[in-house]
Design a protein around this motif. Sequence first.
Motif, short mmCIF file in Angstrom:
data_model
loop_
_atom_site.label_atom_id
_atom_site.label_comp_id
_atom_site.label_asym_id
_atom_site.label_seq_id
_atom_site.Cartn_x
_atom_site.Cartn_y
_atom_site.Cartn_z
N THR A 28 26.31 1.22 6.25
CA THR A 28 24.89 0.97 6.06
C THR A 28 24.39 -0.23 6.86
N TYR A 32 21.28 0.43 9.36
CA TYR A 32 19.92 0.12 8.91
C TYR A 32 19.66 -1.37 8.84
N MET A 34 18.37 -4.34 6.42
CA MET A 34 18.59 -4.56 4.99
C MET A 34 17.53 -5.54 4.49
N THR A 35 17.06 -5.32 3.28
CA THR A 35 15.99 -6.18 2.76
C THR A 35 16.23 -6.56 1.30
N CYS A 95 17.90 -5.03 -3.63
CA CYS A 95 18.12 -4.80 -2.21
C CYS A 95 17.69 -3.37 -1.90
N THR A 97 17.16 -0.42 1.58
CA THR A 97 17.44 -0.10 2.96
C THR A 97 17.01 1.34 3.25
N TYR A 109 11.14 2.30 1.85
CA TYR A 109 12.59 2.37 1.73
C TYR A 109 13.06 3.48 0.80
#
Length: 122
Positions: A28, A32, A34-35, A95, A97, A109
Amino acid sequence: QVQLVESGGGLVQAGGSLRLSCLASGRTLSTYAMTWFRQAPGKEREFVSGISRGGGTLYTDSVKGRFTISRDIAKNTMYLQMDSLKPEDTAVYYCATGTTGIYRTHGTYAYWGQGTQVTVSS
């Protein structure tokens, strides 16, 4: 299917620190951006910070200089180091993604963790 698991939340006094972790499945972190988002009671979910595939970072203004986002690709883990915590940082932290870029809109997301509670007492 991407799976995300947050950990590291807890109760801390104002001025204290916590480090959140987000363990992701598979590749991942290299696929991608990530946030981190957060949601306080009665408020909308808001963007906190993001890290791109290339390692670039973005923060919301209220946490700049206090929070640091990072990742360890080998461990499939993203982190959020939170220093100088304030009562207004109290929220469930998630979190998220699923996109190649960093976006501030939570509806963008597809994949979310279950969240971890952060409570900052005054």
